[in-house]
Design an enzyme around this catalytic site. Structure first.
Site, short mmCIF file in Angstrom:
data_model
loop_
_atom_site.label_atom_id
_atom_site.label_comp_id
_atom_site.label_asym_id
_atom_site.label_seq_id
_atom_site.Cartn_x
_atom_site.Cartn_y
_atom_site.Cartn_z
N SER A 229 -5.62 25.20 4.75
CA SER A 229 -4.29 25.38 4.19
C SER A 229 -4.35 25.81 2.73
O SER A 229 -4.92 26.84 2.42
CB SER A 229 -3.48 24.09 4.37
OG SER A 229 -2.12 24.32 4.18
N ASP B 77 0.27 27.23 14.93
CA ASP B 77 0.58 26.83 13.55
C ASP B 77 1.72 27.69 13.00
O ASP B 77 1.57 28.89 12.83
CB ASP B 77 -0.66 26.99 12.67
CG ASP B 77 -0.38 26.66 11.21
OD1 ASP B 77 0.59 25.91 10.94
OD2 ASP B 77 -1.12 27.13 10.34
N HIS C 172 -2.20 23.70 12.86
CA HIS C 172 -2.69 23.89 11.50
C HIS C 172 -4.02 23.20 11.26
O HIS C 172 -4.91 23.75 10.62
CB HIS C 172 -1.63 23.34 10.56
CG HIS C 172 -1.76 23.75 9.14
ND1 HIS C 172 -1.62 25.06 8.71
CD2 HIS C 172 -1.99 23.03 8.01
CE1 HIS C 172 -1.76 25.11 7.39
NE2 HIS C 172 -1.99 23.89 6.95
#
Length: 537
Positions: A214, A434, A513
């Site tokens: 991320s 995601d 994610h």
């Protein structure tokens, strides 16, 4: 994980709405059947786990200097933790508040290796202890689990692992008020921390691998580039990086707003939007210029350098990512932007963050796991600090991506290409469930990056990732339930891979994610490739 990516202002509205060794860089582009070799060299086994012992005479890194960091056990986790260390390590010895918390676990169940793999979560402002407890650590206590279990796909099966709460101001360093306004500044802090860590544990001349997810898509390349700049192979022998669902390009537009409508269309059944709303999204996608932008620049080979995209203002209806985000919660009150396939009820989470909704089930008491006094004592964490998974503090600037105060250039502009060119061992992966950072946005970023003499990938990613390995995590459950053998020889096609000029791309199927949390078998292969243990995914 990007627990606060794009959401500082949104959360309030949402709750209201809801009430010295050199490295040889090898190019692995030839296709060979690696299944048998991989199974022999990198597949985790119970033998490795059973070899863990409380006999400290076998501990490689236990000395008088490191004994204060040794973790003997963890409350409510009935698993032998083996050789495990944690605590605060200073950045600046003269400033007691400038220290980062870490967990360090040497390799288990195999020959010792002179390498170390660093894991970072994102946010910005979120703790890497999430990665330790729920993604890559030796045991997992993830969403919906009543207690911790051994992680058969723990990354320490392959390499020495170091999880770091980064940057200063995150997690157990929450009492530190961030002063940095750039990635360069916090990367400099990390190098000081890391050298202090290596000095304490007697580590030199190790290969270094930096990994994360991320917003760590910004952290990891900048730390890696700082190691290159340091030109000190004794302490910073950078050998490769891995970043999951990363923010590497223009966060506010190319990585989120532009790809959101194709993402919703591809996964329409998970959103359950009516035809009127889908027609509205399609019209906005066209009128905001997003469709033309994607058609023009998501091409193979790349059609050219992408302009910084500044469409109409939010008031003109082009803030489509945030619009979809709010609409998804209206239909599914348990919507999870990190894993869109999840429905109600909200899963339990010992860290109190089972989506963007902060919620701790009463069974866990009043504290998230790492904020419990008994846990703090066991891991040598400061008792006075209130720990939370995401505290929102990382930078002290004004502006930057999503207004986070991080004023550094996007990694794809300079630092990420240099890391690829230096190591020829970089893996970027996106999970297809995601919504936080959709796959198309990451691919747009790659097609806007020049490295090793060319812009983007020349060929469209298409080579399948075939997971032929049997599952280990739930093998006994299958046997006990009368389903022995039903899982077959493996999962089958679980993604797409593509390699060019030192960069490996992987799209992971049925993953959100946090890819190591949702598809551990696949991500175990990712790490094996980055470490140079295998040649194809």
């Amino acid at each position: 994980m990007a627990r606060q990516l794009l959401l500082p202002a949104l959360c309030a509205a949402l709750f209201s709405l809801l009430n010295c060794v050199g490295v040889e860089g090898k190019l692995y582009s030839n296709h060979v059947d690696q299944t048998e070799r991989f199974a022999k060299r990198t597949q985790p086994t119970r033998r490795g786990i059973e070899s863990r012992t409380t006999n400290t005479s076998s501990f490689r890194y236990l000395t008088d200097a490191t004994s204060e960091y040794r973790v003997a056990s963890l409350p409510d986790i009935d698993i032998d933790v083996g050789e495990l260390y944690s605590g605060m390590m200073p950045v600046d010895e003269s400033d007691p508040d400038s220290a980062m918390f870490f967990f360090f676990e040497p390799r288990i169940g195999g020959d010792p290796v002179d390498e170390i793999t660093i894991w970072l979560n994102g946010g910005p402002g979120c703790s890497s202890l999430e990665g330790f407890l729920q993604e890559t650590g030796t045991f997992i206590w993830s969403w919906g689990m009543a207690n911790a279990q051994q992680n058969m796909y723990a990354w320490a099966n392959l390499t020495n692992m170091l999880w770091v709460e980064y940057p200063l101001g995150v997690g157990f360093s929450a009492n530190y008020t961030p002063v940095a306004t750039s990635e360069e500044e916090i990367a400099a802090d990390f190098l000081k921390f890391f050298k202090n860590f290596q000095t304490k544990f007697g580590i030199k001349n190790y290969k270094i691998f930096v990994t994360g997810e991320s917003y760590a898509g910004r952290y990891v390349p900048y730390i890696a580039d700082a190691m290159i700049e340091a030109n000190d192979p004794c302490y910073y022998n950078l050998s490769g990086i891995l970043i999951y669902d990363p923010t590497i390009g223009q966060l506010d537009r190319q990585e989120t707003a532009i790809p959101i409508v194709p993402f919703v269309e591809d996964h329409a059944k998970f959103f359950n939007f009516n035809k009127t709303y889908m027609d509205h999204l399609s019209y906005a996608y066209e009128s905001c210029g997003y469709r033309n932008y994607t058609d023009t620049y998501l091409t193979y080979p790349a059609s050219g350098v992408q302009p910084s995209f500044e469409p109409n203002t939010t008031a003109d209806g082009c803030d489509l990512w945030n619009e979809v985000y709010k609409e998804a919660y209206r239909i599914n009150p348990c919507f999870n932007v990190y894993e869109i396939s999840l429905m109600c009820p909200l899963p339990s989470d010992p860290l109190g963050f089972p989506s963007d909704l902060v919620y701790l089930y009463p069974a866990f008491g009043d504290y998230a796991y790492f904020d419990r006094p008994d846990v703090k004592a066991a891991i040598h964490a400061p008792e006075s600090v209130t720990w939370s998974e995401c505290n929102g503090l990382a930078f002290n600037g004004s502006g930057g991506p999503a207004g986070y105060g991080d004023l550094s250039a996007d990694p794809l502009q300079h630092v990420l290409p240099r890391v690829i060119e230096t190591t020829n061992r970089v893996l970027i992966a996106g999970g297809d469930y995601d919504m936080e950072l959709p796959v198309v946005g990451t691919l747009l970023g790659i097609q806007n990056m020049t490295w090793n003499g060319a812009l983007g990938f020349v060929a469209r990613p298409s080579k399948p990732i075939d997971i032929k390995l049997p599952d280990l995590q739930y093998a006994q459950v299958y046997v006990d339930s009368g389903f022995e053998g039903w899982d077959g020889p493996g999962q089958g096609i679980m993604g797409v891979q593509h390699y060019e000029r030192g960069l490996m791309w992987a799209e992971t199927y049925q993953s959100g994610h946090m890819q190591p949390q949702f598809q551990p078998r696949t991500t175990y292969r990712h790490l094996s490739w980055v470490l140079g243990r295998i040649e194809v995914l």
